[in-house]
Design a protein around this motif. Structure first.
Motif, PDB file in Angstrom:
ATOM      1  N   GLY A 379       4.803 -25.494   8.103  1.00  0.00           N
ATOM      2  CA  GLY A 379       4.973 -25.092   6.946  1.00  0.00           C
ATOM      3  C   GLY A 379       5.798 -24.277   6.000  1.00  0.00           C
ATOM      4  O   GLY A 379       6.555 -23.209   6.997  1.00  0.00           O
ATOM      5  N   ASN A 380       6.768 -23.680   4.983  1.00  0.00           N
ATOM      6  CA  ASN A 380       7.132 -23.194   4.733  1.00  0.00           C
ATOM      7  C   ASN A 380       6.714 -21.481   4.625  1.00  0.00           C
ATOM      8  O   ASN A 380       7.233 -20.750   4.665  1.00  0.00           O
ATOM      9  CB  ASN A 380       7.300 -23.369   3.268  1.00  0.00           C
ATOM     10  CG  ASN A 380       6.103 -22.832   1.641  1.00  0.00           C
ATOM     11  OD1 ASN A 380       5.345 -22.808   2.363  1.00  0.00           O
ATOM     12  ND2 ASN A 380       6.582 -22.622   0.743  1.00  0.00           N
ATOM     13  N   LEU A 495       8.275 -12.589   1.647  1.00  0.00           N
ATOM     14  CA  LEU A 495       8.404 -12.775   0.499  1.00  0.00           C
ATOM     15  C   LEU A 495       7.135 -13.185  -0.527  1.00  0.00           C
ATOM     16  O   LEU A 495       7.186 -13.041  -1.205  1.00  0.00           O
ATOM     17  CB  LEU A 495       9.481 -14.083   0.083  1.00  0.00           C
ATOM     18  CG  LEU A 495      10.904 -13.918   1.108  1.00  0.00           C
ATOM     19  CD1 LEU A 495      11.794 -15.354   0.978  1.00  0.00           C
ATOM     20  CD2 LEU A 495      11.566 -12.818   0.904  1.00  0.00           C
ATOM     21  N   VAL A 496       6.318 -13.002   0.643  1.00  0.00           N
ATOM     22  CA  VAL A 496       4.859 -13.566  -0.447  1.00  0.00           C
ATOM     23  C   VAL A 496       3.774 -12.289  -1.316  1.00  0.00           C
ATOM     24  O   VAL A 496       4.558 -11.034  -0.787  1.00  0.00           O
ATOM     25  CB  VAL A 496       3.986 -13.708   0.545  1.00  0.00           C
ATOM     26  CG1 VAL A 496       2.535 -13.869  -0.332  1.00  0.00           C
ATOM     27  CG2 VAL A 496       3.823 -14.681   1.396  1.00  0.00           C
ATOM     28  N   MET A 501      -0.368 -18.693  -4.044  1.00  0.00           N
ATOM     29  CA  MET A 501      -1.260 -19.205  -4.133  1.00  0.00           C
ATOM     30  C   MET A 501      -0.863 -19.651  -2.707  1.00  0.00           C
ATOM     31  O   MET A 501       0.472 -19.706  -2.252  1.00  0.00           O
ATOM     32  CB  MET A 501      -1.532 -20.500  -4.726  1.00  0.00           C
ATOM     33  CG  MET A 501      -2.179 -20.374  -6.189  1.00  0.00           C
ATOM     34  SD  MET A 501      -3.847 -19.355  -6.281  1.00  0.00           S
ATOM     35  CE  MET A 501      -4.431 -20.055  -5.746  1.00  0.00           C
ATOM     36  N   ILE A 502      -2.059 -20.229  -1.707  1.00  0.00           N
ATOM     37  CA  ILE A 502      -1.305 -20.391  -0.345  1.00  0.00           C
ATOM     38  C   ILE A 502      -2.514 -21.316  -0.332  1.00  0.00           C
ATOM     39  O   ILE A 502      -3.612 -21.555  -0.030  1.00  0.00           O
ATOM     40  CB  ILE A 502      -2.117 -18.869   0.398  1.00  0.00           C
ATOM     41  CG1 ILE A 502      -0.620 -18.086   0.215  1.00  0.00           C
ATOM     42  CG2 ILE A 502      -2.267 -19.787   2.227  1.00  0.00           C
ATOM     43  CD1 ILE A 502      -0.791 -16.526   1.562  1.00  0.00           C
ATOM     44  N   VAL A 515       4.410 -21.338  -4.080  1.00  0.00           N
ATOM     45  CA  VAL A 515       6.326 -20.653  -5.162  1.00  0.00           C
ATOM     46  C   VAL A 515       6.687 -21.933  -4.621  1.00  0.00           C
ATOM     47  O   VAL A 515       7.310 -22.361  -4.091  1.00  0.00           O
ATOM     48  CB  VAL A 515       6.491 -19.415  -4.129  1.00  0.00           C
ATOM     49  CG1 VAL A 515       7.535 -18.894  -5.180  1.00  0.00           C
ATOM     50  CG2 VAL A 515       5.016 -18.844  -4.054  1.00  0.00           C
ATOM     51  N   PRO A 516       7.391 -21.666  -5.783  1.00  0.00           N
ATOM     52  CA  PRO A 516       8.920 -23.125  -6.324  1.00  0.00           C
ATOM     53  C   PRO A 516       9.774 -22.420  -5.462  1.00  0.00           C
ATOM     54  O   PRO A 516       9.966 -20.811  -5.186  1.00  0.00           O
ATOM     55  CB  PRO A 516       9.420 -22.819  -8.147  1.00  0.00           C
ATOM     56  CG  PRO A 516       7.691 -22.641  -8.108  1.00  0.00           C
ATOM     57  CD  PRO A 516       7.278 -21.751  -6.682  1.00  0.00           C
ATOM     58  N   GLU A 517      10.477 -23.151  -4.510  1.00  0.00           N
ATOM     59  CA  GLU A 517      11.934 -23.089  -3.738  1.00  0.00           C
ATOM     60  C   GLU A 517      12.729 -21.589  -4.641  1.00  0.00           C
ATOM     61  O   GLU A 517      13.482 -20.498  -4.255  1.00  0.00           O
ATOM     62  CB  GLU A 517      12.540 -23.625  -3.211  1.00  0.00           C
ATOM     63  CG  GLU A 517      13.534 -23.756  -1.581  1.00  0.00           C
ATOM     64  CD  GLU A 517      12.886 -23.282  -0.794  1.00  0.00           C
ATOM     65  OE1 GLU A 517      13.806 -22.040  -0.305  1.00  0.00           O
ATOM     66  OE2 GLU A 517      11.811 -22.845  -0.444  1.00  0.00           O
ATOM     67  N   LYS A 518      13.121 -22.170  -6.128  1.00  0.00           N
ATOM     68  CA  LYS A 518      13.716 -21.393  -6.868  1.00  0.00           C
ATOM     69  C   LYS A 518      13.494 -19.849  -6.612  1.00  0.00           C
ATOM     70  O   LYS A 518      14.464 -18.990  -6.586  1.00  0.00           O
ATOM     71  CB  LYS A 518      14.275 -21.583  -7.621  1.00  0.00           C
ATOM     72  CG  LYS A 518      15.303 -23.097  -8.162  1.00  0.00           C
ATOM     73  CD  LYS A 518      15.705 -23.561  -8.916  1.00  0.00           C
ATOM     74  CE  LYS A 518      16.591 -24.656  -8.876  1.00  0.00           C
ATOM     75  NZ  LYS A 518      16.803 -24.896 -10.369  1.00  0.00           N
ATOM     76  N   VAL A 519      11.874 -19.114  -7.016  1.00  0.00           N
ATOM     77  CA  VAL A 519      11.537 -18.851  -6.643  1.00  0.00           C
ATOM     78  C   VAL A 519      12.069 -17.508  -5.367  1.00  0.00           C
ATOM     79  O   VAL A 519      12.236 -16.355  -5.730  1.00  0.00           O
ATOM     80  CB  VAL A 519      10.247 -18.530  -7.173  1.00  0.00           C
ATOM     81  CG1 VAL A 519      10.033 -16.884  -7.287  1.00  0.00           C
ATOM     82  CG2 VAL A 519      10.416 -19.276  -8.595  1.00  0.00           C
ATOM     83  N   LEU A 520      11.282 -18.025  -4.186  1.00  0.00           N
ATOM     84  CA  LEU A 520      11.736 -17.799  -2.801  1.00  0.00           C
ATOM     85  C   LEU A 520      12.871 -17.450  -2.861  1.00  0.00           C
ATOM     86  O   LEU A 520      13.517 -16.496  -2.078  1.00  0.00           O
ATOM     87  CB  LEU A 520      10.966 -18.760  -2.250  1.00  0.00           C
ATOM     88  CG  LEU A 520      10.199 -18.834  -1.771  1.00  0.00           C
ATOM     89  CD1 LEU A 520       9.594 -20.067  -1.168  1.00  0.00           C
ATOM     90  CD2 LEU A 520       9.298 -18.119  -1.505  1.00  0.00           C
TER      91      LEU A 520
END
Length: 571
Positions: A379-380, A495-496, A501-502, A515-520
């Motif tokens: 997963g991511n 980055l967590v 939420m996981i 978490v949205p990719e843009k936020v990451l």
């Protein structure tokens, strides 16, 4: 005595000054001249150390090996290498596994040895010795030290797994200090390594299933006389292996590694098995990848009822038939025609091996658990994979969604885990960063984080835990481990943040940070790895060159083998 020319002949068979030096100084130990007349020289690579309690009896066990070597016409020469004891060494024994493998490799290559007996017991001593021997690739056989006898406390059987239970009971007052100390004295009541299916027992089982030891090696208790018999027979056998030129590369095919994966699933072996088997495979050049542990392990049922996944200990496992009984039960699953250290096939060694106690070793038709082994999730959070030992996890947590409670490093965890103001409940997901190969450094066994005191007080026994570290083979719980890439290497674990939420879905092999990719991307732009204060010596070398967990956490420059040739003379 063999008539063939041995590797050691390049030392002891020389004429002139060089031969004089090689033989003369050896003779100060009282060896008669004919010992150097073409006998195979067998090294006994011994990890004996009083700083490694699990291996502290190996000096005595080595004498049994020597008797076998003498008897078979060889010349035994014992030599030490750095030893790794899990209980004392800081910051973690895993940091030094690769260093010991280098010690073993160079010691074997640099000396006049025709074959080697690898004497090991505690967790990292086994893989490090096998890795080093594979890199040189001269005939090698493993003699494990054996498990200690089952502990006894307050009328019940105990083993290393109970350390975590005792610690939690002591924390909440269920055990007083006197009882806690009494348990210390009752746990380790004989020589040997941990008495459960922890990493040491898993490693002993690994070498037997790979074919690198004689049958029965894994489970004979350390203090049982039959352990010395196996050592004696191993000493005999290594002399024959030299004459047969039976090297690790002739034994360790891909089929052998797949067999080991399946056997590990059946015994409920440690997740540490993955990083060690991967490292060994990459040394010997056998194709093996992380998904193989899931692909082949998931098809095998759990047959062995040992702690931490079950209720018995290694002593009972031996009495029930040991690993030969398991291998016999798994015959339909295994590639049984592979050659092993005694020159026979895996099938020849184990077919028909009896089982004396079905409470300890189940049949394939009536297993303890239909699906066992180790599950690889992606997963991511872990694009290169993470692992979970499902047989040690809580079934109700294998599909879960909860908010992250983040610990930035192990010091942060220790400082805050029992803080009454910690914002955590039983649905939370504990996340520990920077405990991977580079980040700790050394990838410590801290992945099975102890639960917060406030959670234990509610009677909760398990929570989802995620880290880039490892978990002790004697531990239990719903822990996702070996996250790759690790946080120090820039993996998304770094980055967590608290409250993220996981989502956990083991059935579908998924571990996702919601978490949205843009936020990451923004978090990544603001991220910098912590600064290590290790600026010299082996640890600096390790940080610069260690590979990620899914590749075995070996050093990048050690992958592959370099053979036994010594490129320059000493005189």
């Amino acid at each position: 005595m063999s008539e063939k020319k041995h590797r050691s002949t390049d030392w002891f068979g020389k004429e002139g000054k060089d031969g004089f030096i090689y033989r003369a100084w050896m003779k100060n130990q009282g060896f008669p001249p004919d010992e150097f007349d073409g006998k195979p020289v067998i090294g006994i690579c011994n990890t004996w150390s009083e700083l490694t309690p699990c291996n502290a009896h190996l000096r005595d066990l080595a004498e049994a090996v020597k008797r076998g070597i003498w008897e078979a016409g060889g010349l035994p020469l014992e030599f030490p290498v750095m030893s790794l004891g899990e209980t004392l060494i800081r910051p973690t024994a895993m940091l030094y596994r690769n260093l010991v493998s280098m010690d073993v490799e160079e010691s074997i290559r640099a000396n006049p040895l025709d074959g080697v007996v690898l004497m090991c017991g505690c967790d990292k001593t086994t893989p490090s010795l096998v890795m080093g021997a594979c890199s040189v690739d001269i005939p090698s056989i493993v003699v494990s030290g054996g498990p200690m006898l089952t502990g006894k406390f307050k009328g019940e059987d105990i083993g290393t797994t109970d350390v975590w239970r005792f610690a939690e009971e002591y924390k909440v007052g269920a055990l007083n200090r006197e009882e806690f100390r009494a348990a210390e004295g009752a746990l380790c009541r004989s020589a040997g390594h941990c008495a459960v299916m922890g990493t040491a027992s898993t490693m002993a089982s690994m070498v037997e299933s790979l074919g690198l030891s004689l049958p029965g090696n894994a489970a004979i208790p350390a203090v049982d006389a039959r352990r010395k018999v196996l050592a004696h027979r191993s000493g005999r056998r290594i002399v024959e292996m030299v004459d047969e030129e039976l090297t690790p590369s002739a034994i360790l095919s891909r089929d052998a590694f797949v067999n080991a994966v399946k056997v590990n699933a059946a015994i409920g072996g440690s997740t540490n098995f993955i990083v060690h088997l991967m490292a060994i495979a990459r040394r010997i050049g056998a194709p093996l990848e992380l998904d193989d542990f899931d692909r082949y392990g998931s098809e095998v049922p759990l047959l062995v009822n040992l702690k931490p996944s079950g209720e018995y200990h290694m002593e009972e496992f031996y009495y029930a038939g040991g690993l030969p009984a398991v291998i016999a039960e798994l015959e339909e699953y295994l590639n049984s025609d592979i050659v092993t250290a005694n020159g026979k096939t895996l099938a020849d060694n184990n077919r028909g091996a009896p089982c004396y106690n079905r409470d300890v070793i189940a049949s394939v038709d009536d297993p303890f658990q239909e699906e066992a082994g180790i599950t690889v999730v992606r997963g991511n959070l872990c694009p290169e994979g993470a692992v979970i030992k499902t047989s040690a996890a809580s079934e109700e947590l294998l599909q879960h969604r909860g908010p992250a409670v983040v610990f930035e490093n192990i010091e942060d965890y220790h400082a805050r885990i029992d803080d009454p103001d910690l914002e955590v409940d039983e649905d939370s997901v504990l996340v520990l960063k920077y405990v991977g190969p580079k980040g700790y450094p050394g990838m410590a066994e801290v992945g099975n984080m102890g639960l917060p005191r406030k959670i234990l007080d509610r009677g909760v026994k398990d929570m989802v835990r995620i880290s880039d570290g490892r978990m002790s083979g004697t531990a239990y719980g719903t822990a996702f481990l070996h996250v790759a890439p690790e946080s120090y290497a820039g993996g998304n674990l770094a980055l967590v943040q608290n409250g993220d939420m996981i989502e956990v879905d083991v059935k579908n092999k998924r571990l996702h940070l919601d978490v949205p990719e843009k936020v990451l991307e923004q978090r990544r732009a603001d991220w910098n790895p912590p600064v290590h204060d290790f600026d010299r010596g082996y640890v600096r070398l390790y940080i610069d060159h260690v590979e990620q967990a899914h590749l075995g956490a070996d050093m990048d420059f050690l992958v592959g083998s370099s053979g036994g040739e010594v490129k320059r003379e000493s005189h």
